[in-house]
Design an enzyme around this catalytic site. Structure first.
Site, PDB file in Angstrom:
ATOM      1  N   GLY A 155     -44.019  -1.367   5.106  1.00 42.48           N
ATOM      2  CA  GLY A 155     -44.497   0.026   5.036  1.00 42.48           C
ATOM      3  C   GLY A 155     -44.199   0.673   3.692  1.00 42.48           C
ATOM      4  CB  ALA A 167     -41.730   0.338   9.704  1.00 41.36           C
ATOM      5  CD  GLU A 206     -45.466  -5.556   6.966  1.00 45.34           C
ATOM      6  OE1 GLU A 206     -45.540  -4.365   6.633  1.00 45.34           O
ATOM      7  OE2 GLU A 206     -45.612  -6.485   6.137  1.00 45.34           O
ATOM      8  CD  GLU A 241     -48.411  -1.273   5.634  1.00 46.24           C
ATOM      9  OE1 GLU A 241     -49.432  -1.606   6.267  1.00 46.24           O
ATOM     10  OE2 GLU A 241     -47.312  -1.003   6.179  1.00 46.24           O
TER      11      GLU A 241
HETATM   12  N1  T1G Z   1     -35.412  -1.531   9.181  1.00 48.46           N
HETATM   13  C1  T1G Z   1     -34.149  -1.296   9.634  1.00 48.46           C
HETATM   14  N2  T1G Z   1     -33.013  -1.827   9.073  1.00 48.46           N
HETATM   15  C2  T1G Z   1     -33.196  -2.605   8.001  1.00 48.46           C
HETATM   16  C3  T1G Z   1     -34.478  -2.894   7.478  1.00 48.46           C
HETATM   17  C4  T1G Z   1     -35.617  -2.317   8.110  1.00 48.46           C
HETATM   18  N3  T1G Z   1     -36.860  -2.521   7.675  1.00 48.46           N
HETATM   19  N4  T1G Z   1     -34.321  -3.715   6.422  1.00 48.46           N
HETATM   20  C5  T1G Z   1     -32.995  -3.916   6.299  1.00 48.46           C
HETATM   21  N5  T1G Z   1     -32.323  -3.261   7.237  1.00 48.46           N
HETATM   22  C6  T1G Z   1     -30.861  -3.205   7.401  1.00 48.46           C
HETATM   23  C7  T1G Z   1     -30.256  -4.555   7.785  1.00 48.46           C
HETATM   24  O1  T1G Z   1     -30.278  -4.755   9.157  1.00 48.46           O
HETATM   25  C8  T1G Z   1     -28.832  -4.415   7.251  1.00 48.46           C
HETATM   26  O2  T1G Z   1     -28.103  -3.652   8.168  1.00 48.46           O
HETATM   27  C9  T1G Z   1     -29.020  -3.585   5.990  1.00 48.46           C
HETATM   28  O3  T1G Z   1     -30.294  -2.925   6.138  1.00 48.46           O
HETATM   29  C10 T1G Z   1     -29.068  -4.400   4.744  1.00 48.46           C
HETATM   30  O4  T1G Z   1     -30.027  -5.435   4.906  1.00 48.46           O
HETATM   31  C11 T1G Z   1     -45.815  -0.512   9.465  1.00 48.46           C
HETATM   32  C12 T1G Z   1     -44.550  -2.729  10.665  1.00 48.46           C
HETATM   33  C13 T1G Z   1     -34.739  -5.318   2.194  1.00 48.46           C
HETATM   34  C14 T1G Z   1     -34.721  -7.576   1.310  1.00 48.46           C
HETATM   35  O5  T1G Z   1     -39.457  -6.907   6.936  1.00 48.46           O
HETATM   36  O6  T1G Z   1     -36.046  -8.197   4.081  1.00 48.46           O
HETATM   37  O7  T1G Z   1     -42.891  -2.227   7.610  1.00 48.46           O
HETATM   38  O8  T1G Z   1     -26.458  -5.344   8.833  1.00 48.46           O
HETATM   39  O9  T1G Z   1     -28.397  -7.346   4.860  1.00 48.46           O
HETATM   40  O10 T1G Z   1     -29.873  -9.041   1.901  1.00 48.46           O
HETATM   41  O11 T1G Z   1     -46.461  -2.319   8.231  1.00 48.46           O
HETATM   42  O12 T1G Z   1     -33.160  -6.412   4.419  1.00 48.46           O
HETATM   43  O13 T1G Z   1     -25.900  -3.692   7.113  1.00 48.46           O
HETATM   44  O14 T1G Z   1     -26.214  -2.961   9.489  1.00 48.46           O
HETATM   45  O15 T1G Z   1     -30.880  -7.747   4.768  1.00 48.46           O
HETATM   46  O16 T1G Z   1     -29.962  -6.993   0.412  1.00 48.46           O
HETATM   47  C15 T1G Z   1     -41.137  -4.784   6.971  1.00 48.46           C
HETATM   48  C16 T1G Z   1     -36.809  -6.332   6.005  1.00 48.46           C
HETATM   49  C17 T1G Z   1     -40.737  -4.014   8.177  1.00 48.46           C
HETATM   50  C18 T1G Z   1     -38.027  -6.067   5.237  1.00 48.46           C
HETATM   51  C19 T1G Z   1     -32.567  -6.378   1.719  1.00 48.46           C
HETATM   52  N6  T1G Z   1     -39.991  -4.929   6.108  1.00 48.46           N
HETATM   53  N7  T1G Z   1     -35.601  -6.288   5.205  1.00 48.46           N
HETATM   54  O17 T1G Z   1     -31.907  -7.592   1.885  1.00 48.46           O
HETATM   55  O18 T1G Z   1     -29.671  -6.713   2.826  1.00 48.46           O
HETATM   56  S1  T1G Z   1     -42.065  -3.899   9.311  1.00 48.46           S
HETATM   57  C20 T1G Z   1     -39.206  -6.007   6.174  1.00 48.46           C
HETATM   58  C21 T1G Z   1     -35.311  -7.269   4.316  1.00 48.46           C
HETATM   59  C22 T1G Z   1     -43.148  -2.793   8.589  1.00 48.46           C
HETATM   60  C23 T1G Z   1     -45.331  -1.642   8.608  1.00 48.46           C
HETATM   61  C24 T1G Z   1     -44.479  -2.637   9.259  1.00 48.46           C
HETATM   62  C25 T1G Z   1     -33.988  -7.181   3.640  1.00 48.46           C
HETATM   63  C26 T1G Z   1     -34.039  -6.583   2.217  1.00 48.46           C
HETATM   64  P1  T1G Z   1     -26.583  -3.923   8.410  1.00 48.46           P
HETATM   65  P2  T1G Z   1     -29.729  -6.926   4.384  1.00 48.46           P
HETATM   66  P3  T1G Z   1     -30.283  -7.648   1.672  1.00 48.46           P
END
Ligand code: T1G
Length: 693
Positions: free
Chosen positions: A105, A66, A128, A108
């Site tokens: 997500g 998400a 999450e 999912e």
């Molecule tokens: N939402 C918004 N921005 C995101 C994002 C996300 N989920 N993931 C990454 N970014 C942005 C981050 O801030 C950065 O921005 C750029 O992307 C690159 O990220 C309903 C509730 C995917 C492994 O927890 O683990 O789904 O600084 O520097 O090292 O169940 O990002 O460039 O402006 O980290 O290559 C669950 C979170 C969400 C994964 C890539 N998902 N992301 O790593 O790049 S909750 C996560 C990561 C959810 C549902 C629920 C990592 C990555 P900027 P980065 P990276």
């Protein structure tokens, strides 16, 4: 090709509908992605030409979850849950084609398809819980139905991803694609159609969950196994509850349980803190005057001076990242010991199955030991990691200036000393920088990068890149005694030492700090690292509690007695009445009147000291933004991530309240508690530290 939304298209190839998403940087499931999927399914179902549907992403990854930035904003329909209901009900075969990281997500969404295929480098996870949440779009009910409850428990309550080969093994993906993903997915779709495969919905696939019904030991054992490392966190237990619901309830009821627990966590302060930390960890590497295109140096070979605990740990970071390392010592036995410790550490990791014997050999082949500083003539970066002595460090930098090639980066691992003074020993202060690692250096994630007044932008930008390559979280700070982390630590230590003399027993202070969420209290920590670290018998003058304990022969855990006593072979601290008396006598001699100290006062004095010192550090421009200090304390000093860091915590409890208490302490304890002007200013403007991030 139909443009469904600005980030989603629907195209048809050989009777296969392709919903292609393109929402850089990580195809986060923001509103336009969600709407694109929903509209794509809707249109594909209506289009008779289309026999099967593939969901695929452009860019570096499949949907990584998400859009976290949307959390806390007014929700925009369709929500992800609604989109996945549409996907789940699709009458035509649906296939998720995965590359990069199918997280949260994103996974999912894939689990709501009939089939999943992925390239061999893909990763699959529901992280999450690391945001203080749980999968909120059916992942807690669908994943156990695919991989079984045990595997799902680990993936959901701990949140680490699994690689594609394992995903294939546990049935999370139906096929691993070699070569081009789109071509592979199209071929797979045609196979599904040709073989007229069953379109089994994951939501109706109850075999694995029914098989676990009544086996409560699965959950009891799992809870026991994670108890220690999830202490203080709310989300892991909720995650376990959702998987229990998947086993014991029909899908729809389980989904409701997931929803309720998700909303509870979402509205809690822990998730707010952990989401704040997620972005703060990405923000910390962005330095206002160091744009992305700042020229950088090409680092291939690294020299490390000092093969002690720090030098050895630092070397391993670079070897793990594939750099050639030259390790310098003054004596053969020191060098042999240093090389031996590195090898032993790798062997231990291999014995735990976390790396192969070949990996160990490959890493060790990158390491060269030498007794000659001249052997650093061709390295691209040098890190000096000798013990904390300014004269010795100056001498070394003076020599390096004559030995190293002109564009080599000269770094010091000092944890307190003046980097500018060290740089002044060379004719190239622009090449000098502080790279302050934390012990154990091959484990601790934090790297405090100390920018000298003459450090060049190129040297700083290169150091930031290196930090990412060796998997460290970099925090850039200016030069002052103890930089940011240790300077704040000293202010807490000041209060801890005072509280001890005022009458708070060591074990009370330790309990309070431990219960606050730190891995251990200050006195257990002192005993662990050794009371005599930095102490010398010759100069000891019975002028501190540490002096009198060391003078009495106490060294801490290593000799079974320090602030606590320890049974032989045990690490369990036992309060020692003899030590309590020694401290009370010493305090009385210093003029302290013993008094009862409340747990609240201990928390406030230890934590508000950090906040006040942090504010002064920001005032002086030693740190770029408050969230950097939070990242420093979470990754370097064990601050509990679910409390966001000292500066976030100050805003959480109310900076105005913190100021009131600081002023009370100033009245009681004097100048040390003079409120930082920045706090006064923010409170007067009704603002918090968040307004400075
Ligand atoms: N939402 C918004 N921005 C995101 C994002 C996300 N989920 N993931 C990454 N970014 C942005 C981050 O801030 C950065 O921005 C750029 O992307 C690159 O990220 C309903 C509730 C995917 C492994 O927890 O683990 O789904 O600084 O520097 O090292 O169940 O990002 O460039 O402006 O980290 O290559 C669950 C979170 C969400 C994964 C890539 N998902 N992301 O790593 O790049 S909750 C996560 C990561 C959810 C549902 C629920 C990592 C990555 P900027 P980065 P990276």
């Amino acid at each position: 090709m139909i443009q469904l939304t600005e980030v989603a298209t629907l195209s048809v190839q050989d009777g296969i509908g392709l919903i292609t998403l393109n929402n850089p940087p990580v195809n986060a499931l923001g509103y336009s992605v969600r709407k694109g999927i929903a509209d794509g399914i809707d249109q594909a179902v209506k289009d008779d030409q289309i026999k099967a549907i593939i969901i695929i992403c452009e860019g570096r990854t499949f949907c990584a979850g998400a859009d976290i930035r949307e959390f806390g904003q007014p929700p925009k329909d369709p929500g992800l849950g609604d989109v996945l209901v549409v996907l789940d009900a699709c009458p035509k075969p649906t296939i998720a084609a995965i590359h990069g990281t199918a997280f949260g997500g994103g996974l999912e969404t894939a689990l709501s398809c009939h089939f999943r295929v992925g390239v061999s480098t893909a990763q699959f996870g529901l992280p999450e819980v690391k945001l203080g949440l749980l999968p909120g779009a059916g992942g807690t009910q669908r994943l156990p139905r695919v991989v079984g409850p045990e595997k799902a428990l680990t993936m959901i309550a701990i949140g680490n991803p699994i690689p594609a080969p394992e995903a294939l093994e546990v049935g999370l993906i139906d096929e691993m694609i070699e070569g081009d993903l789109k071509e592979g997915a199209l071929a797979f779709a045609k196979k599904v159609l040709a073989e007229n495969r069953d379109l089994k919905k994951v939501s109706e696939n109850n075999e694995k969950v029914e098989a676990a019904r009544g086996k409560t030991e699965i959950f009891d054992n799992f809870r026991k196994s994670i108890a220690r490392k999830t202490r203080g966190f709310d989300a892991p237990e909720s995650c376990v509850k959702t998987v229990e619901a998947a086993v014991n309830m029909p899908f729809a009821e389980g989904l409701q349980t997931e929803r309720d627990l998700f909303m509870e966590l979402m509205s809690g302060s822990q998730s707010a803190a952990q989401r704040y930390v997620f972005f703060a960890e990405r923000q910390v590497a962005k330095i206002p005057d160091i744009p992305k295109d700042t020229p950088q140096l090409d680092i291939k070979k690294v020299g490390i001076i000092g093969a002690g605990t720090m030098g050895g740990g630092i070397a391993m970071n670079f070897m793990n990242a594939g750099y050639r390392v030259t390790l310098v010592e003054t004596q053969q036995d020191f060098l042999d010991r240093g090389l031996g410790v590195i090898k032993k550490n790798y062997d231990i990791t291999a014995s735990k199955g976390k790396m192969s014997a070949d990996d160990v050999d490959q890493r060790m082949s990158l390491l060269t030991g030498t007794l000659s500083l001249e052997d650093l003539a061709d390295v691209d970066m040098v890190i000096e990691a000798v013990y904390e002595n300014m004269d010795l460090k100056k001498e070394i930098f003076g020599k390096l200036d004559g030995i190293c090639k002109s564009d080599a980066i000269l770094a010091t691992n000092t944890s307190y000393l003046d980097v500018n003074e060290i740089a002044a020993q060379t004719k190239r202060p622009e090449s000098v920088i502080g790279l302050h690692f934390f012990s154990p250096a091959n484990v601790m994630r934090l790297l405090e990068i100390v920018r000298g007044e003459k450090t060049s932008k190129t040297v700083l930008a290169t150091s930031l890149t290196i930090a990412k390559k060796i998997k460290k979280v970099p925090a850039v700070v200016g030069v002052c005694f103890g930089f940011a982390g240790n300077r704040m630590f000293s202010s807490r230590k000041r209060e801890v030492d005072a509280l001890l003399l005022e009458g708070a027993p060591a074990d009370q202070i330790d309990r309070v700090i431990f219960d606050f969420g730190f891995p251990m209290g200050p006195f257990v920590l002192s005993d662990l690292i050794g009371l005599d670290l930095g102490w010398s018998e010759e100069t000891s003058s019975s002028s501190s509690v540490r002096d009198i304990l060391c003078e009495s022969g106490r060294r801490g855990l290593k000799n079974g007695s320090g602030f606590y006593k320890y049974e032989a072979g045990s690490r369990i601290p036992i309060p020692d009445p003899e030590v309590t008396k020694m401290i009370a006598d010493f305090a009385a001699k210093q003029g302290y009147e013993k008094r009862e100290v409340s747990d609240d006062e201990i928390v406030q004095r230890c934590i508000y000291a950090l906040i006040n010192e942090g504010a002064k550090i920001l005032e002086e421009g030693i740190a770029v933004r408050p969230s950097d200090l939070d990242i420093i304390w979470i990754n370097g000093y064990g601050w509990p991530v679910y409390l966001g860091g000292p500066m976030f915590y100050a805003d959480l409890i109310g900076l105005d309240k913190v100021l009131v208490t600081i002023k009370e302490f100033e009245a009681k304890f004097g100048e040390d508690w003079k409120p930082a002007a920045l706090i006064e200013k923010l409170v007067s403007e009704g603002k918090g530290f968040k307004d400075l991030n």
